[in-house]
Enzyme design. Structure first.
Site, PDB file in Angstrom:
ATOM      1  CG  MET A   1      -1.402  -8.692  -6.219  1.00 31.06           C
ATOM      2  SD  MET A   1      -0.348  -7.892  -7.426  1.00 31.06           S
ATOM      3  CE  MET A   1       0.638  -9.294  -7.917  1.00 31.06           C
ATOM      4  NE  ARG A   2      -8.359 -11.651  -5.792  1.00 30.73           N
ATOM      5  CZ  ARG A   2      -8.219 -12.949  -5.913  1.00 30.73           C
ATOM      6  NH1 ARG A   2      -8.651 -13.578  -6.969  1.00 30.73           N
ATOM      7  NH2 ARG A   2      -7.655 -13.646  -4.953  1.00 30.73           N
TER       8      ARG A   2
ATOM      9  CG  ASN B   1      -3.187  -1.445 -12.763  1.00 32.21           C
ATOM     10  OD1 ASN B   1      -3.061  -1.472 -11.541  1.00 32.21           O
ATOM     11  ND2 ASN B   1      -2.477  -2.233 -13.555  1.00 32.21           N
TER      12      ASN B   1
ATOM     13  CE  LYS C   1     -12.159 -12.429 -11.809  1.00 37.10           C
ATOM     14  NZ  LYS C   1     -10.968 -11.692 -12.224  1.00 37.10           N
TER      15      LYS C   1
ATOM     16  CG  HIS D   1       2.438  -2.729 -15.150  1.00 37.04           C
ATOM     17  ND1 HIS D   1       2.092  -3.926 -14.538  1.00 37.04           N
ATOM     18  CD2 HIS D   1       3.499  -3.001 -15.955  1.00 37.04           C
ATOM     19  CE1 HIS D   1       2.912  -4.875 -14.963  1.00 37.04           C
ATOM     20  NE2 HIS D   1       3.772  -4.344 -15.819  1.00 37.04           N
TER      21      HIS D   1
ATOM     22  CB  VAL E   1     -11.121  -5.419 -13.077  1.00 38.90           C
ATOM     23  CG1 VAL E   1     -12.530  -4.870 -12.963  1.00 38.90           C
ATOM     24  CG2 VAL E   1     -10.205  -4.775 -12.041  1.00 38.90           C
TER      25      VAL E   1
ATOM     26  N   GLY F   1       0.786  -1.229   0.000  1.00 40.94           N
ATOM     27  CA  GLY F   1       0.000   0.000   0.000  1.00 40.94           C
ATOM     28  C   GLY F   1       0.816   1.277   0.000  1.00 40.94           C
ATOM     29  CB  SER F   2       4.264   2.232  -0.948  1.00 43.24           C
ATOM     30  OG  SER F   2       4.387   1.806  -2.274  1.00 43.24           O
ATOM     31  CG  ASN F   3       1.653   3.211  -5.720  1.00 41.04           C
ATOM     32  OD1 ASN F   3       2.038   4.224  -6.302  1.00 41.04           O
ATOM     33  ND2 ASN F   3       2.290   2.057  -5.823  1.00 41.04           N
TER      34      ASN F   3
HETATM   35  C1  GRF Z   1       3.346  -1.146  -7.507  1.00 44.73           C
HETATM   36  O1  GRF Z   1       4.667  -1.285  -7.931  1.00 44.73           O
HETATM   37  C2  GRF Z   1       2.410  -1.108  -8.696  1.00 44.73           C
HETATM   38  O2  GRF Z   1       3.008  -0.591  -9.834  1.00 44.73           O
HETATM   39  C3  GRF Z   1       2.079  -2.559  -8.898  1.00 44.73           C
HETATM   40  O3  GRF Z   1       2.025  -3.109  -7.613  1.00 44.73           O
HETATM   41  C4  GRF Z   1       2.879  -2.374  -6.748  1.00 44.73           C
HETATM   42  C5  GRF Z   1       2.082  -2.027  -5.530  1.00 44.73           C
HETATM   43  O4  GRF Z   1       2.896  -1.493  -4.524  1.00 44.73           O
HETATM   44  N1  GRF Z   1       0.849  -2.704  -9.644  1.00 44.73           N
HETATM   45  P1  GRF Z   1       2.272  -0.859  -3.217  1.00 44.73           P
HETATM   46  O5  GRF Z   1       1.394  -1.933  -2.574  1.00 44.73           O
HETATM   47  O6  GRF Z   1       1.476   0.356  -3.612  1.00 44.73           O
HETATM   48  O7  GRF Z   1       3.433  -0.530  -2.344  1.00 44.73           O
END
Ligand code: GRF
Length: 189
Positions: free
Chosen positions: A92-93, A109, A67, A111, A95, A14-16
Site C-alpha cells: 500500500m505504498r 503490480n 522514503k 490491481h 514505490v 497476502g492471498s496473492n
Molecule cells: C489485491 O486485490 C490486489 O489486487 C491489490 O491488493 C489486494 C491484495 O490482496 N493490489 P492480498 O493481500 O493478496 O489478499
C-alpha cells in the site's frame, strides 16, 4: 539453471502471496520467493510467510527519516537475497526512486480493476459504486505514478445482476490468484 529469485511486497492479507507460493509448490511457477517485504508488522501475510519459511524484511516507515532511507534498507535486503524481480501484491505504498532506479523494468503490480479505470484505493468498491457491468484485474509494470505503468496482462470479470460488493471481490480475487502466477512465469523466463 537456478530459478529466478523474486521478492513479494505486501501490506495485508497476502492471498496473492499464497497463490504464488502454491503455484511454486505445484511447479507451475519456476521461481523462488527469496524475500517477503512488508511495511505492516501485524499483517496477516507474515503468518503465511512463516508457514512457508520465506525470509522477511519488515519495517515501519516511521522509524526512518524518509522514503529514500527506508527504501535503501529494503534495497540492501533485496541485494543480500539476490532478488531479481519485485512483485507487488497489496503493497500500500508508492514505490520511490531508490527502488525504481535499481529495479528498472523489473517491478510489477496487480490491481483489482481494468486500468486505467478505477486506479488507487478500493478499486473494487469504486467499480461497484459506478455500476459498471465489467471490471477485472490488471497486472502492470510499476512506475512513479499510482497504477500508471504499462500494462502486461488484463482479465475481465463480469458484474452480474444481484452481485454484492463482496461477491465481486471474491470473483476478482479468484482471477488474481491464477493470473498473477501465470504472468510472473511468462515474464521471468
Ligand atoms: C489485491 O486485490 C490486489 O489486487 C491489490 O491488493 C489486494 C491484495 O490482496 N493490489 P492480498 O493481500 O493478496 O489478499
Amino acid at each position: 539453471m537456478a530459478n529466478p529469485k523474486i521478492a513479494v511486497f505486501a501490506s495485508g492479507t497476502g492471498s496473492n502471496y499464497n497463490a504464488i507460493m502454491h503455484a511454486i509448490e505445484c511447479k507451475e511457477l519456476h521461481a523462488e520467493v527469496a524475500l517477503l517485504v512488508s511495511d505492516q508488522p501485524t499483517a496477516k501475510v507474515l503468518e503465511k510467510a512463516e508457514k512457508y519459511e520465506t525470509e522477511t524484511f519488515v519495517f515501519q516507515p516511521k522509524d526512518y527519516p524518509n522514503k529514500a532511507s527506508f527504501e535503501s534498507a529494503i534495497l540492501q535486503a533485496l541485494q543480500h537475497a539476490q532478488v531479481e524481480w519485485l512483485v507487488l501484491a497489496g503493497y500500500m505504498r508508492l514505490v520511490g526512486k531508490t527502488l525504481l532506479e535499481h529495479y528498472e523494468g523489473k517491478i510489477i503490480n496487480i490491481h483489482p480493476s481494468l486500468l486505467p479505470a478505477f486506479p488507487g484505493l478500493d478499486a473494487i468498491g469504486q467499480a461497484f459504486q459506478a455500476g459498471v457491468k465489467v471490471s477485472g484485474v490488471t497486472i502492470h509494470f510499476v512506475d512513479e505514478g499510482m497504477d500508471t505503468g504499462s500494462i502486461i496482462a488484463q482479465h475481465p470479470v463480469l458484474i452480474e445482476e444481484g452481485m454484492s460488493r463482496d461477491d465481486l471481490q471474491t470473483a476478482i480475487q479468484k482471477v488474481e490468484h491464477s493470473l498473477y502466477p501465470k504472468t510472473i512465469q511468462q515474464l521471468i523466463n
